[in-house]
Design an enzyme around this catalytic site. Structure first.
Site, PDB file in Angstrom:
ATOM      1  N   ARG A   1     104.809   3.039  59.492  1.00 16.40           N
ATOM      2  CA  ARG A   1     104.705   2.439  57.779  1.00 16.40           C
ATOM      3  C   ARG A   1     106.159   1.735  57.986  1.00 16.40           C
ATOM      4  O   ARG A   1     107.196   1.990  58.593  1.00 16.40           O
ATOM      5  CB  ARG A   1     104.555   3.306  56.893  1.00 16.40           C
ATOM      6  CG  ARG A   1     103.101   4.130  56.905  1.00 16.40           C
ATOM      7  CD  ARG A   1     103.252   5.063  55.919  1.00 16.40           C
ATOM      8  NE  ARG A   1     101.858   6.018  55.856  1.00 16.40           N
ATOM      9  CZ  ARG A   1     101.768   7.161  56.339  1.00 16.40           C
ATOM     10  NH1 ARG A   1     102.863   7.678  56.945  1.00 16.40           N
ATOM     11  NH2 ARG A   1     100.604   7.706  56.415  1.00 16.40           N
TER      12      ARG A   1
ATOM     13  N   LYS B   1     104.921   9.988  54.046  1.00 16.48           N
ATOM     14  CA  LYS B   1     104.079   9.933  53.074  1.00 16.48           C
ATOM     15  C   LYS B   1     103.422  11.427  52.938  1.00 16.48           C
ATOM     16  O   LYS B   1     103.077  12.041  53.846  1.00 16.48           O
ATOM     17  CB  LYS B   1     102.854   9.090  53.209  1.00 16.48           C
ATOM     18  CG  LYS B   1     102.021   8.935  52.109  1.00 16.48           C
ATOM     19  CD  LYS B   1     100.912   7.943  52.420  1.00 16.48           C
ATOM     20  CE  LYS B   1      99.922   7.504  51.275  1.00 16.48           C
ATOM     21  NZ  LYS B   1      99.038   6.478  51.468  1.00 16.48           N
TER      22      LYS B   1
ATOM     23  N   HIS C   1     101.754  -3.779  58.268  1.00 19.04           N
ATOM     24  CA  HIS C   1     100.691  -2.656  58.215  1.00 19.04           C
ATOM     25  C   HIS C   1      99.807  -2.815  59.561  1.00 19.04           C
ATOM     26  O   HIS C   1      99.085  -2.134  60.092  1.00 19.04           O
ATOM     27  CB  HIS C   1     100.184  -2.312  56.975  1.00 19.04           C
ATOM     28  CG  HIS C   1      99.743  -0.904  56.811  1.00 19.04           C
ATOM     29  ND1 HIS C   1     100.895   0.052  56.667  1.00 19.04           N
ATOM     30  CD2 HIS C   1      98.788  -0.142  56.794  1.00 19.04           C
ATOM     31  CE1 HIS C   1     100.287   1.485  56.554  1.00 19.04           C
ATOM     32  NE2 HIS C   1      99.117   1.370  56.531  1.00 19.04           N
TER      33      HIS C   1
ATOM     34  N   ARG D   1     100.665  -1.467  62.604  1.00 13.75           N
ATOM     35  CA  ARG D   1     100.290   0.027  62.701  1.00 13.75           C
ATOM     36  C   ARG D   1      98.907   0.207  62.929  1.00 13.75           C
ATOM     37  O   ARG D   1      98.500   1.023  63.690  1.00 13.75           O
ATOM     38  CB  ARG D   1     100.910   0.635  61.340  1.00 13.75           C
ATOM     39  CG  ARG D   1     100.273   2.260  60.919  1.00 13.75           C
ATOM     40  CD  ARG D   1     100.855   2.703  59.752  1.00 13.75           C
ATOM     41  NE  ARG D   1     100.036   3.872  59.163  1.00 13.75           N
ATOM     42  CZ  ARG D   1     100.482   5.184  59.433  1.00 13.75           C
ATOM     43  NH1 ARG D   1     101.362   5.524  60.322  1.00 13.75           N
ATOM     44  NH2 ARG D   1      99.873   5.972  58.982  1.00 13.75           N
TER      45      ARG D   1
ATOM     46  N   HIS E   1      98.410  11.234  59.168  1.00  9.90           N
ATOM     47  CA  HIS E   1      97.001  11.270  58.342  1.00  9.90           C
ATOM     48  C   HIS E   1      96.945  12.821  57.875  1.00  9.90           C
ATOM     49  O   HIS E   1      96.597  13.393  58.965  1.00  9.90           O
ATOM     50  CB  HIS E   1      95.809  10.564  58.692  1.00  9.90           C
ATOM     51  CG  HIS E   1      95.890   9.031  58.890  1.00  9.90           C
ATOM     52  ND1 HIS E   1      95.225   8.525  59.737  1.00  9.90           N
ATOM     53  CD2 HIS E   1      96.747   8.509  58.279  1.00  9.90           C
ATOM     54  CE1 HIS E   1      95.443   7.056  59.494  1.00  9.90           C
ATOM     55  NE2 HIS E   1      96.322   7.120  58.661  1.00  9.90           N
TER      56      HIS E   1
ATOM     57  N   TYR F   1      89.432   3.689  62.349  1.00 10.74           N
ATOM     58  CA  TYR F   1      89.597   2.785  63.461  1.00 10.74           C
ATOM     59  C   TYR F   1      88.386   2.815  64.401  1.00 10.74           C
ATOM     60  O   TYR F   1      88.246   2.144  65.347  1.00 10.74           O
ATOM     61  CB  TYR F   1      90.921   3.259  64.231  1.00 10.74           C
ATOM     62  CG  TYR F   1      92.122   3.100  63.176  1.00 10.74           C
ATOM     63  CD1 TYR F   1      92.488   1.807  62.787  1.00 10.74           C
ATOM     64  CD2 TYR F   1      92.708   4.185  62.680  1.00 10.74           C
ATOM     65  CE1 TYR F   1      93.662   1.785  62.042  1.00 10.74           C
ATOM     66  CE2 TYR F   1      93.754   4.151  61.712  1.00 10.74           C
ATOM     67  CZ  TYR F   1      94.060   2.925  61.386  1.00 10.74           C
ATOM     68  OH  TYR F   1      95.230   2.833  60.476  1.00 10.74           O
TER      69      TYR F   1
END
Length: 370
Positions: A228, A253, A317, A320, A343, A352
Protein backbone atom coordinates in the site's frame (compact mmCIF):
# COMPACT_ATOMS: atom_id res chain seq x y z
CA UNK A 1 -10.48 22.28 12.33
CA UNK A 2 -7.64 24.37 10.93
CA UNK A 3 -8.84 27.04 8.52
CA UNK A 4 -7.15 27.64 5.17
CA UNK A 5 -8.13 30.05 2.39
CA UNK A 6 -7.40 29.56 -1.33
CA UNK A 7 -7.08 32.91 -3.10
CA UNK A 8 -6.27 33.73 -6.76
CA UNK A 9 -3.49 36.24 -7.39
CA UNK A 10 -1.01 37.19 -10.10
CA UNK A 11 2.68 36.54 -9.51
CA UNK A 12 5.53 36.56 -12.04
CA UNK A 13 2.98 37.53 -14.72
CA UNK A 14 1.01 34.30 -14.21
CA UNK A 15 -2.20 33.52 -12.40
CA UNK A 16 -1.53 31.59 -9.19
CA UNK A 17 -3.43 30.15 -6.22
CA UNK A 18 -2.25 31.48 -2.87
CA UNK A 19 -2.69 29.25 0.19
CA UNK A 20 -3.46 31.53 3.16
CA UNK A 21 -3.50 30.34 6.78
CA UNK A 22 -2.47 31.46 10.25
CA UNK A 23 0.92 30.35 11.52
CA UNK A 24 0.76 26.56 11.83
CA UNK A 25 3.78 24.28 11.54
CA UNK A 26 1.74 21.17 10.72
CA UNK A 27 0.10 22.86 7.70
CA UNK A 28 3.42 24.36 6.55
CA UNK A 29 5.21 20.98 6.72
CA UNK A 30 2.33 19.19 5.01
CA UNK A 31 2.15 21.76 2.21
CA UNK A 32 5.86 21.37 1.47
CA UNK A 33 5.17 17.73 0.60
CA UNK A 34 2.88 18.78 -2.25
CA UNK A 35 4.40 18.56 -5.70
CA UNK A 36 4.77 21.95 -7.49
CA UNK A 37 3.92 24.06 -4.41
CA UNK A 38 6.26 27.05 -3.93
CA UNK A 39 6.94 29.75 -1.33
CA UNK A 40 6.99 33.47 -2.14
CA UNK A 41 9.07 35.57 0.25
CA UNK A 42 7.70 38.81 -1.13
CA UNK A 43 4.06 37.74 -0.68
CA UNK A 44 4.68 35.60 2.40
CA UNK A 45 2.54 32.78 1.07
CA UNK A 46 2.65 29.33 -0.46
CA UNK A 47 1.37 29.29 -4.03
CA UNK A 48 0.80 27.02 -7.00
CA UNK A 49 -0.02 27.68 -10.65
CA UNK A 50 -3.72 28.37 -11.21
CA UNK A 51 -5.44 25.42 -12.89
CA UNK A 52 -8.46 23.19 -12.34
CA UNK A 53 -6.18 20.26 -11.60
CA UNK A 54 -4.18 22.22 -9.02
CA UNK A 55 -7.34 23.46 -7.29
CA UNK A 56 -8.39 19.88 -6.70
CA UNK A 57 -4.86 18.77 -5.81
CA UNK A 58 -4.42 21.46 -3.13
CA UNK A 59 -7.90 20.87 -1.75
CA UNK A 60 -7.45 17.11 -1.39
CA UNK A 61 -3.95 17.52 0.06
CA UNK A 62 -5.20 19.87 2.80
CA UNK A 63 -8.30 17.79 3.51
CA UNK A 64 -5.97 14.90 4.33
CA UNK A 65 -5.00 16.77 7.53
CA UNK A 66 -8.58 17.80 8.28
CA UNK A 67 -8.38 21.46 7.24
CA UNK A 68 -11.50 23.55 6.74
CA UNK A 69 -10.97 25.17 3.33
CA UNK A 70 -12.51 28.40 2.08
CA UNK A 71 -12.25 28.33 -1.72
CA UNK A 72 -15.06 30.84 -2.40
CA UNK A 73 -12.74 33.37 -4.08
CA UNK A 74 -11.75 30.79 -6.68
CA UNK A 75 -15.35 30.92 -7.94
CA UNK A 76 -15.40 27.19 -8.60
CA UNK A 77 -16.98 24.00 -7.33
CA UNK A 78 -14.54 21.30 -6.30
CA UNK A 79 -15.46 17.59 -6.27
CA UNK A 80 -16.14 15.68 -3.07
CA UNK A 81 -16.86 18.86 -1.10
CA UNK A 82 -19.66 18.40 1.35
CA UNK A 83 -22.31 20.96 0.48
CA UNK A 84 -23.11 21.83 4.08
CA UNK A 85 -23.98 25.35 2.91
CA UNK A 86 -27.18 23.88 1.43
CA UNK A 87 -28.41 23.22 4.96
CA UNK A 88 -27.00 26.42 6.47
CA UNK A 89 -25.68 24.41 9.39
CA UNK A 90 -25.11 26.45 12.55
CA UNK A 91 -21.57 26.78 13.88
CA UNK A 92 -20.41 24.67 16.79
CA UNK A 93 -20.76 26.42 20.12
CA UNK A 94 -18.01 26.38 22.75
CA UNK A 95 -19.43 23.36 24.58
CA UNK A 96 -19.80 21.36 21.35
CA UNK A 97 -16.27 22.23 20.27
CA UNK A 98 -14.87 21.07 23.61
CA UNK A 99 -16.91 17.87 23.45
CA UNK A 100 -15.66 17.18 19.93
CA UNK A 101 -12.06 17.63 21.08
CA UNK A 102 -12.65 15.15 23.90
CA UNK A 103 -14.23 12.75 21.41
CA UNK A 104 -11.10 13.02 19.26
CA UNK A 105 -8.88 12.15 22.23
CA UNK A 106 -11.19 9.24 23.04
CA UNK A 107 -10.78 7.92 19.48
CA UNK A 108 -7.00 8.34 19.66
CA UNK A 109 -6.96 6.28 22.86
CA UNK A 110 -8.65 3.51 20.85
CA UNK A 111 -5.49 3.61 18.70
CA UNK A 112 -7.37 4.25 15.48
CA UNK A 113 -5.36 5.60 12.55
CA UNK A 114 -4.97 9.38 12.19
CA UNK A 115 -7.01 9.40 8.96
CA UNK A 116 -9.84 7.43 10.58
CA UNK A 117 -9.87 9.73 13.61
CA UNK A 118 -10.00 12.85 11.43
CA UNK A 119 -12.78 11.41 9.27
CA UNK A 120 -14.91 10.39 12.27
CA UNK A 121 -14.45 13.78 13.94
CA UNK A 122 -15.36 15.63 10.73
CA UNK A 123 -18.49 13.54 10.18
CA UNK A 124 -19.52 13.91 13.82
CA UNK A 125 -19.06 17.68 13.59
CA UNK A 126 -21.54 17.80 10.70
CA UNK A 127 -23.93 15.48 12.54
CA UNK A 128 -23.89 17.62 15.73
CA UNK A 129 -24.53 20.77 13.68
CA UNK A 130 -27.32 18.98 11.80
CA UNK A 131 -28.92 18.01 15.13
CA UNK A 132 -28.68 21.66 16.23
CA UNK A 133 -30.39 22.67 12.99
CA UNK A 134 -33.21 20.28 13.86
CA UNK A 135 -33.23 21.73 17.40
CA UNK A 136 -32.76 18.39 19.14
CA UNK A 137 -30.28 16.66 21.42
CA UNK A 138 -32.05 13.31 21.03
CA UNK A 139 -29.65 11.31 18.85
CA UNK A 140 -32.31 8.88 17.67
CA UNK A 141 -32.36 6.44 14.80
CA UNK A 142 -34.83 8.72 13.02
CA UNK A 143 -32.44 11.71 13.28
CA UNK A 144 -29.56 9.64 11.94
CA UNK A 145 -31.67 8.38 9.03
CA UNK A 146 -32.73 11.95 8.27
CA UNK A 147 -29.08 13.09 8.37
CA UNK A 148 -28.13 10.16 6.16
CA UNK A 149 -30.74 11.11 3.54
CA UNK A 150 -30.11 14.89 3.53
CA UNK A 151 -26.36 14.75 3.92
CA UNK A 152 -25.39 11.63 1.92
CA UNK A 153 -28.13 10.27 -0.33
CA UNK A 154 -29.37 13.64 -1.63
CA UNK A 155 -25.79 14.77 -2.31
CA UNK A 156 -25.02 11.48 -4.08
CA UNK A 157 -22.12 10.57 -1.81
CA UNK A 158 -20.41 7.22 -2.30
CA UNK A 159 -21.40 4.08 -0.41
CA UNK A 160 -17.92 4.04 1.10
CA UNK A 161 -18.38 7.57 2.48
CA UNK A 162 -21.84 6.63 3.78
CA UNK A 163 -20.33 3.71 5.69
CA UNK A 164 -17.68 6.01 7.15
CA UNK A 165 -20.41 8.38 8.32
CA UNK A 166 -22.34 5.62 10.03
CA UNK A 167 -19.17 4.26 11.64
CA UNK A 168 -18.23 7.74 12.89
CA UNK A 169 -21.68 8.43 14.33
CA UNK A 170 -21.77 5.02 16.03
CA UNK A 171 -18.40 5.75 17.65
CA UNK A 172 -19.70 9.12 18.84
CA UNK A 173 -22.83 7.55 20.33
CA UNK A 174 -20.66 4.95 22.03
CA UNK A 175 -18.53 7.79 23.45
CA UNK A 176 -21.71 9.52 24.70
CA UNK A 177 -22.92 6.31 26.37
CA UNK A 178 -25.88 5.81 24.02
CA UNK A 179 -26.85 2.16 23.41
CA UNK A 180 -25.77 1.83 19.79
CA UNK A 181 -27.00 -1.69 19.04
CA UNK A 182 -30.55 -0.77 20.03
CA UNK A 183 -30.65 1.74 17.17
CA UNK A 184 -30.04 -1.06 14.62
CA UNK A 185 -28.08 1.14 12.25
CA UNK A 186 -27.37 -0.65 8.98
CA UNK A 187 -24.54 0.00 6.57
CA UNK A 188 -25.26 -0.22 2.83
CA UNK A 189 -23.49 -2.96 0.93
CA UNK A 190 -20.47 -1.88 -1.04
CA UNK A 191 -20.33 -2.39 -4.77
CA UNK A 192 -18.20 -5.39 -5.62
CA UNK A 193 -15.92 -4.07 -8.33
CA UNK A 194 -13.01 -6.07 -9.68
CA UNK A 195 -9.60 -4.41 -9.38
CA UNK A 196 -7.83 -2.95 -12.39
CA UNK A 197 -4.75 -5.02 -13.22
CA UNK A 198 -1.82 -4.13 -15.48
CA UNK A 199 -0.03 -6.70 -17.60
CA UNK A 200 3.76 -6.98 -17.64
CA UNK A 201 4.13 -4.93 -20.83
CA UNK A 202 2.07 -2.09 -19.38
CA UNK A 203 4.17 -2.10 -16.20
CA UNK A 204 7.35 -1.92 -18.27
CA UNK A 205 5.95 1.07 -20.15
CA UNK A 206 5.23 2.89 -16.88
CA UNK A 207 8.70 2.21 -15.47
CA UNK A 208 10.36 3.17 -18.78
CA UNK A 209 8.55 6.54 -18.67
CA UNK A 210 9.75 7.20 -15.10
CA UNK A 211 13.24 8.64 -15.48
CA UNK A 212 13.85 10.09 -12.01
CA UNK A 213 15.63 7.36 -10.03
CA UNK A 214 13.74 8.09 -6.79
CA UNK A 215 10.38 7.97 -8.55
CA UNK A 216 11.25 4.78 -10.42
CA UNK A 217 12.47 3.11 -7.22
CA UNK A 218 9.31 4.01 -5.31
CA UNK A 219 6.93 2.75 -8.02
CA UNK A 220 9.03 -0.39 -8.49
CA UNK A 221 8.91 -1.05 -4.74
CA UNK A 222 5.12 -0.80 -4.57
CA UNK A 223 4.74 -3.33 -7.40
CA UNK A 224 7.59 -5.70 -6.49
CA UNK A 225 6.54 -5.97 -2.82
CA UNK A 226 2.78 -5.51 -3.22
CA UNK A 227 2.65 -2.55 -0.83
CA UNK A 228 0.00 0.00 0.00
CA UNK A 229 1.30 3.54 -0.57
CA UNK A 230 1.18 4.26 3.18
CA UNK A 231 3.36 1.21 3.84
CA UNK A 232 5.86 2.28 1.16
CA UNK A 233 6.37 5.83 2.44
CA UNK A 234 6.49 4.62 6.07
CA UNK A 235 9.37 2.26 5.31
CA UNK A 236 12.66 3.07 6.99
CA UNK A 237 16.13 2.20 5.75
CA UNK A 238 16.51 -0.39 8.52
CA UNK A 239 13.41 -2.26 7.28
CA UNK A 240 15.25 -3.58 4.21
CA UNK A 241 16.80 -6.98 5.02
CA UNK A 242 19.02 -7.72 2.03
CA UNK A 243 20.56 -10.81 3.66
CA UNK A 244 17.23 -12.58 4.02
CA UNK A 245 15.79 -10.80 0.93
CA UNK A 246 12.80 -9.59 2.90
CA UNK A 247 11.13 -6.26 3.66
CA UNK A 248 9.77 -5.68 7.16
CA UNK A 249 6.41 -3.87 7.11
CA UNK A 250 5.70 -2.39 10.53
CA UNK A 251 2.32 -1.37 11.94
CA UNK A 252 0.43 -1.83 8.67
CA UNK A 253 -3.36 -1.93 8.31
CA UNK A 254 -4.87 -3.52 11.41
CA UNK A 255 -1.69 -2.57 13.28
CA UNK A 256 0.00 -5.77 12.10
CA UNK A 257 3.64 -6.34 11.20
CA UNK A 258 4.55 -8.65 8.33
CA UNK A 259 7.35 -9.53 5.93
CA UNK A 260 7.11 -9.35 2.16
CA UNK A 261 9.42 -10.14 -0.74
CA UNK A 262 12.56 -8.19 -1.65
CA UNK A 263 13.16 -8.64 -5.37
CA UNK A 264 16.76 -9.14 -6.51
CA UNK A 265 16.26 -6.85 -9.51
CA UNK A 266 14.63 -4.26 -7.29
CA UNK A 267 17.53 -4.48 -4.81
CA UNK A 268 19.95 -3.51 -7.61
CA UNK A 269 17.80 -0.46 -8.38
CA UNK A 270 17.49 0.36 -4.67
CA UNK A 271 21.28 0.38 -4.22
CA UNK A 272 21.69 2.85 -7.10
CA UNK A 273 19.00 5.07 -5.55
CA UNK A 274 20.53 4.82 -2.08
CA UNK A 275 24.01 5.85 -3.26
CA UNK A 276 22.56 8.89 -5.02
CA UNK A 277 20.08 10.12 -2.39
CA UNK A 278 21.51 8.68 0.87
CA UNK A 279 18.22 8.72 2.87
CA UNK A 280 18.79 8.99 6.61
CA UNK A 281 15.64 7.64 8.31
CA UNK A 282 12.80 7.03 5.88
CA UNK A 283 13.66 5.07 2.76
CA UNK A 284 11.98 7.79 0.71
CA UNK A 285 12.37 11.33 1.97
CA UNK A 286 11.07 14.64 0.69
CA UNK A 287 12.67 18.05 1.09
CA UNK A 288 14.45 18.54 4.41
CA UNK A 289 14.45 14.83 5.21
CA UNK A 290 10.71 14.72 5.83
CA UNK A 291 8.63 11.70 4.91
CA UNK A 292 7.70 11.52 1.21
CA UNK A 293 4.04 12.28 0.50
CA UNK A 294 1.49 9.95 -1.07
CA UNK A 295 0.12 12.79 -3.24
CA UNK A 296 3.57 13.30 -4.79
CA UNK A 297 3.80 9.57 -5.50
CA UNK A 298 0.38 9.60 -7.15
CA UNK A 299 1.39 12.58 -9.31
CA UNK A 300 4.50 10.69 -10.44
CA UNK A 301 2.45 7.65 -11.44
CA UNK A 302 -0.19 9.74 -13.19
CA UNK A 303 2.49 11.43 -15.28
CA UNK A 304 4.10 8.11 -16.24
CA UNK A 305 0.74 6.54 -17.17
CA UNK A 306 -0.07 9.55 -19.35
CA UNK A 307 3.30 9.42 -21.12
CA UNK A 308 2.89 5.68 -21.68
CA UNK A 309 -0.48 6.34 -23.33
CA UNK A 310 -2.37 3.84 -21.15
CA UNK A 311 -6.16 4.18 -21.08
CA UNK A 312 -6.79 2.18 -17.90
CA UNK A 313 -7.68 3.98 -14.66
CA UNK A 314 -4.37 3.40 -12.88
CA UNK A 315 -3.66 4.30 -9.24
CA UNK A 316 -0.86 3.36 -6.89
CA UNK A 317 -3.06 0.57 -5.54
CA UNK A 318 -3.26 -0.84 -9.09
CA UNK A 319 0.42 -1.78 -8.74
CA UNK A 320 -0.40 -3.79 -5.59
CA UNK A 321 -3.34 -5.48 -7.35
CA UNK A 322 -1.06 -6.35 -10.28
CA UNK A 323 1.58 -7.87 -7.95
CA UNK A 324 -1.02 -10.17 -6.35
CA UNK A 325 -2.58 -11.19 -9.68
CA UNK A 326 0.78 -11.98 -11.28
CA UNK A 327 1.80 -14.11 -8.27
CA UNK A 328 -1.44 -16.08 -8.64
CA UNK A 329 -0.91 -16.52 -12.39
CA UNK A 330 2.61 -17.81 -11.69
CA UNK A 331 1.18 -20.56 -9.48
CA UNK A 332 1.76 -19.08 -6.01
CA UNK A 333 -0.54 -20.56 -3.37
CA UNK A 334 -3.23 -18.03 -2.45
CA UNK A 335 -2.48 -18.50 1.27
CA UNK A 336 1.06 -17.17 0.71
CA UNK A 337 -0.32 -14.26 -1.28
CA UNK A 338 -2.64 -13.48 1.64
CA UNK A 339 0.37 -13.34 3.99
CA UNK A 340 2.43 -11.17 1.64
CA UNK A 341 -0.43 -8.66 1.21
CA UNK A 342 -1.30 -8.62 4.91
CA UNK A 343 -4.95 -9.60 4.41
CA UNK A 344 -6.66 -10.74 7.60
CA UNK A 345 -9.15 -12.88 5.67
CA UNK A 346 -8.56 -15.17 2.66
CA UNK A 347 -11.88 -13.87 1.26
CA UNK A 348 -10.18 -10.53 0.53
CA UNK A 349 -7.39 -12.26 -1.40
CA UNK A 350 -9.80 -14.47 -3.34
CA UNK A 351 -10.87 -11.49 -5.47
CA UNK A 352 -7.69 -11.96 -7.51
CA UNK A 353 -8.96 -15.32 -8.77
CA UNK A 354 -11.62 -13.33 -10.65
CA UNK A 355 -9.08 -11.28 -12.60
CA UNK A 356 -6.40 -13.91 -13.18
CA UNK A 357 -5.90 -14.60 -16.89
CA UNK A 358 -4.59 -18.10 -16.11
CA UNK A 359 -7.76 -19.10 -14.28
CA UNK A 360 -10.05 -17.69 -16.97
CA UNK A 361 -8.09 -19.27 -19.83
CA UNK A 362 -8.52 -22.74 -18.30
CA UNK A 363 -12.27 -22.50 -18.81
CA UNK A 364 -13.46 -24.25 -21.96
CA UNK A 365 -15.84 -22.00 -23.92
CA UNK A 366 -18.92 -24.08 -24.91
CA UNK A 367 -19.13 -22.19 -28.24
CA UNK A 368 -15.93 -23.99 -29.27
CA UNK A 369 -17.78 -27.32 -29.14
CA UNK A 370 -20.29 -26.34 -31.82
Amino acid sequence: MKEVKLVPFTYKNEKQIAVKFGYDDSIRIHLKKLLDIKWSNSNKTFYIKYSSENKIKVYKHLRAINCLIDYSELKTVLPNITKTQSFKLPKLNEHQTTDLQRFKKWLQQKRLSENTVNTYVEVTSFFIRYAALKNTLNYSKRLIESFNYDFIVQLNKSISYQNQCINGIKKFLDYKGVEVEALELERPRKEKKLPVVLNIEELKQIFDQTHNIKHKTLLSLIYSAGLRIGEAINLKVKDIDSKRMLIHIRGAKGKKDRYTLLSEMFLDLLRIYYKQYKPKVYLFEGQGGEQYSSSSAQSVLKSAVSKAGLKKQVTLHTLRHSFATHLLENGTDIRYIQELLGHSSPKTTMIYTHVSETSIRKIKNPFDNL
